[in-house]
Design a protein around this motif. Structure first.
Motif, mmCIF file in Angstrom:
data_model
loop_
_atom_site.group_PDB
_atom_site.id
_atom_site.type_symbol
_atom_site.label_atom_id
_atom_site.label_comp_id
_atom_site.label_asym_id
_atom_site.label_seq_id
_atom_site.Cartn_x
_atom_site.Cartn_y
_atom_site.Cartn_z
ATOM 1 N N LYS A 75 0.691 -1.219 0.017
ATOM 2 C CA LYS A 75 -0.291 -0.108 -0.010
ATOM 3 C C LYS A 75 0.834 1.069 -0.098
ATOM 4 O O LYS A 75 1.959 1.143 0.113
ATOM 5 N N GLU A 76 0.182 2.574 -0.044
ATOM 6 C CA GLU A 76 1.115 3.874 -0.169
ATOM 7 C C GLU A 76 1.685 3.922 1.440
ATOM 8 O O GLU A 76 1.249 3.438 2.308
ATOM 9 N N PRO A 77 2.719 4.641 1.201
ATOM 10 C CA PRO A 77 3.382 4.851 2.652
ATOM 11 C C PRO A 77 2.476 5.486 3.478
ATOM 12 O O PRO A 77 1.813 6.420 3.034
ATOM 13 N N VAL A 78 2.701 5.472 4.716
ATOM 14 C CA VAL A 78 1.886 6.242 5.674
ATOM 15 C C VAL A 78 2.660 7.167 6.520
ATOM 16 O O VAL A 78 3.887 6.777 6.810
ATOM 17 N N ARG A 79 2.182 8.237 7.092
ATOM 18 C CA ARG A 79 2.653 9.022 8.021
ATOM 19 C C ARG A 79 2.524 8.446 9.437
ATOM 20 O O ARG A 79 1.313 8.394 9.876
ATOM 21 N N LEU A 80 3.346 8.115 10.261
ATOM 22 C CA LEU A 80 3.448 7.673 11.568
ATOM 23 C C LEU A 80 3.529 8.735 12.551
ATOM 24 O O LEU A 80 4.594 9.431 12.233
ATOM 25 N N ASP A 81 3.150 8.764 13.634
ATOM 26 C CA ASP A 81 3.465 9.851 14.555
ATOM 27 C C ASP A 81 4.225 9.266 15.710
ATOM 28 O O ASP A 81 3.623 8.709 16.789
ATOM 29 N N PHE A 82 5.572 9.278 15.586
ATOM 30 C CA PHE A 82 6.567 8.813 16.415
ATOM 31 C C PHE A 82 6.720 9.623 17.743
ATOM 32 O O PHE A 82 6.731 10.966 17.550
ATOM 33 N N THR A 83 6.681 9.422 18.966
ATOM 34 C CA THR A 83 6.602 10.090 19.876
ATOM 35 C C THR A 83 8.182 10.218 20.681
ATOM 36 O O THR A 83 8.535 11.072 21.470
ATOM 37 N N ALA A 84 8.749 9.266 20.475
ATOM 38 C CA ALA A 84 10.264 8.983 20.793
ATOM 39 C C ALA A 84 11.058 8.643 19.728
ATOM 40 O O ALA A 84 10.756 7.634 18.684
ATOM 41 N N LYS A 85 12.416 8.811 19.887
ATOM 42 C CA LYS A 85 13.320 8.380 18.851
ATOM 43 C C LYS A 85 13.653 7.019 18.494
ATOM 44 O O LYS A 85 13.685 6.496 17.483
ATOM 45 N N GLU A 86 13.419 6.328 19.710
ATOM 46 C CA GLU A 86 13.525 4.923 19.748
ATOM 47 C C GLU A 86 12.737 4.084 18.724
ATOM 48 O O GLU A 86 12.793 2.920 18.458
ATOM 49 N N GLU A 87 11.634 4.857 18.577
ATOM 50 C CA GLU A 87 10.478 4.302 17.953
ATOM 51 C C GLU A 87 10.859 3.939 16.502
ATOM 52 O O GLU A 87 10.165 3.240 15.623
ATOM 53 N N LEU A 88 11.771 4.851 16.063
ATOM 54 C CA LEU A 88 12.226 4.689 14.555
ATOM 55 C C LEU A 88 13.159 3.683 14.374
ATOM 56 O O LEU A 88 13.266 3.022 13.102
ATOM 57 N N HIS A 89 13.653 3.003 15.281
ATOM 58 C CA HIS A 89 14.734 1.747 15.362
ATOM 59 C C HIS A 89 14.349 0.602 14.395
ATOM 60 O O HIS A 89 14.895 0.458 13.293
ATOM 61 N N PRO A 90 12.833 0.153 14.310
ATOM 62 C CA PRO A 90 12.710 -0.946 13.412
ATOM 63 C C PRO A 90 12.316 -0.411 11.899
ATOM 64 O O PRO A 90 12.454 -1.217 11.206
ATOM 65 N N TYR A 91 12.435 0.834 11.653
ATOM 66 C CA TYR A 91 12.118 1.619 10.362
ATOM 67 C C TYR A 91 13.271 2.067 9.760
ATOM 68 O O TYR A 91 13.108 2.324 8.478
ATOM 69 N N ILE A 92 14.610 2.103 10.326
ATOM 70 C CA ILE A 92 15.732 2.761 9.620
ATOM 71 C C ILE A 92 16.541 1.419 9.234
ATOM 72 O O ILE A 92 17.438 1.501 8.449
ATOM 73 N N GLY A 93 16.137 0.322 9.701
ATOM 74 C CA GLY A 93 17.259 -0.881 9.271
ATOM 75 C C GLY A 93 18.476 -1.027 10.085
ATOM 76 O O GLY A 93 18.915 -0.232 10.879
ATOM 77 N N THR A 94 19.266 -2.173 9.553
ATOM 78 C CA THR A 94 20.724 -2.306 10.250
ATOM 79 C C THR A 94 21.386 -1.776 9.375
ATOM 80 O O THR A 94 21.510 -1.845 8.166
ATOM 81 N N PRO A 95 22.599 -0.849 10.023
ATOM 82 C CA PRO A 95 23.345 -0.232 9.405
ATOM 83 C C PRO A 95 24.789 -1.136 8.726
ATOM 84 O O PRO A 95 25.006 -2.163 9.662
ATOM 85 N N ASP A 96 25.433 -0.557 7.960
ATOM 86 C CA ASP A 96 26.599 -1.027 7.765
ATOM 87 C C ASP A 96 27.609 0.005 8.203
ATOM 88 O O ASP A 96 27.182 1.124 8.102
ATOM 89 N N ILE A 97 28.857 -0.451 8.576
ATOM 90 C CA ILE A 97 29.713 0.547 9.026
ATOM 91 C C ILE A 97 30.970 0.919 7.992
ATOM 92 O O ILE A 97 31.220 -0.075 7.165
ATOM 93 N N GLU A 98 31.067 2.108 7.727
ATOM 94 C CA GLU A 98 32.004 2.568 6.652
ATOM 95 C C GLU A 98 33.037 3.331 7.288
ATOM 96 O O GLU A 98 32.690 4.292 8.252
ATOM 97 N N LEU A 99 34.111 2.997 6.881
ATOM 98 C CA LEU A 99 35.524 3.628 7.583
ATOM 99 C C LEU A 99 36.369 4.147 6.531
ATOM 100 O O LEU A 99 36.769 3.709 5.596
ATOM 101 N N ALA A 100 36.728 5.396 6.748
ATOM 102 C CA ALA A 100 37.661 6.193 5.684
ATOM 103 C C ALA A 100 38.854 6.704 6.281
ATOM 104 O O ALA A 100 39.145 7.091 7.352
ATOM 105 N N LEU A 101 40.070 5.890 5.872
ATOM 106 C CA LEU A 101 41.407 6.200 6.309
ATOM 107 C C LEU A 101 42.012 7.048 5.198
ATOM 108 O O LEU A 101 42.021 6.733 3.980
ATOM 109 N N SER A 102 42.822 8.079 5.741
ATOM 110 C CA SER A 102 43.534 9.078 4.905
ATOM 111 C C SER A 102 44.886 9.287 5.484
ATOM 112 O O SER A 102 44.951 8.882 6.808
ATOM 113 N N GLY A 103 45.717 10.008 4.991
ATOM 114 C CA GLY A 103 46.944 10.524 5.283
ATOM 115 C C GLY A 103 46.817 11.460 6.673
ATOM 116 O O GLY A 103 47.617 11.562 7.355
ATOM 117 N N GLY A 104 45.621 12.257 6.722
ATOM 118 C CA GLY A 104 45.402 13.473 7.504
ATOM 119 C C GLY A 104 45.011 12.764 8.865
ATOM 120 O O GLY A 104 44.969 11.597 9.016
#
Length: 168
Positions: A77-106
């Protein structure tokens, strides 16, 4: 990209249902840089819970400010607007992250958490990347293309921050 692997991260069991989770990581480095990534990966392992808390706070602020963001429920169905009341409620909706690491000479070490793919159910077309300079969340970018974000870092840092980041 020079290397990749899996890093076991201590996490908030209330969010993840476990005390630790394995996250995929990728190491990007400038050609001349020979820094060992292990100290930075150890830092990320120890700092992940605080960093993820900053990401949730930033995404929560962005979601509340942007009427263009919705949540795909995965039911065709079409996306819906949810009324999150706390930041932790977003956890199931943003997914599991990948870690990216940038190494430079600086001295500056940039690392990121990219949230994309089928697990990210927020209506950000190109996913989301949280960029950290050490322990500070510097930018939330509407892309998961970490190498391209690095290439254009000055522009992203100045102009492509999704929201003024709250302090966690």
């Amino acid at each position: 990209m020079e290397g990749q692997g899996t890093l076991v991260i201590p996490c908030d069991s209330a969010l993840y249902g476990a005390e630790e989770i394995p996250l995929r990581y990728r190491v990007w480095r400038e050609e001349a840089c020979r820094k060992d990534p292990k100290p930075v990966l150890d830092f990320i392992r120890g700092y992940y819970r605080q960093g993820y808390d900053q990401v949730l706070a930033g995404v929560f602020a962005a979601y509340r400010r942007s009427p263009l963001w919705d949540v795909w429920m995965g039911d065709g169905k079409e996306p819906v607007r949810l009324d999150f009341t706390a930041k932790e409620e977003l956890h199931p909706y943003i997914g599991t992250p990948d870690i990216e690491l940038a190494l430079s000479g600086g001295e500056t070490v940039l690392w990121g958490l990219t949230f994309g793919g089928m697990e990210n159910r927020l209506s950000i077309e190109h996913g989301l990347c949280a960029i950290f300079e050490g322990a500070v969340l510097t930018a939330l970018v509407d892309s998961t293309d970490f190498p391209n974000i690095l290439r254009w870092w000055d522009v992203y840092k100045k102009d492509n921050i999704i929201v003024n980041l709250p302090s966690a």
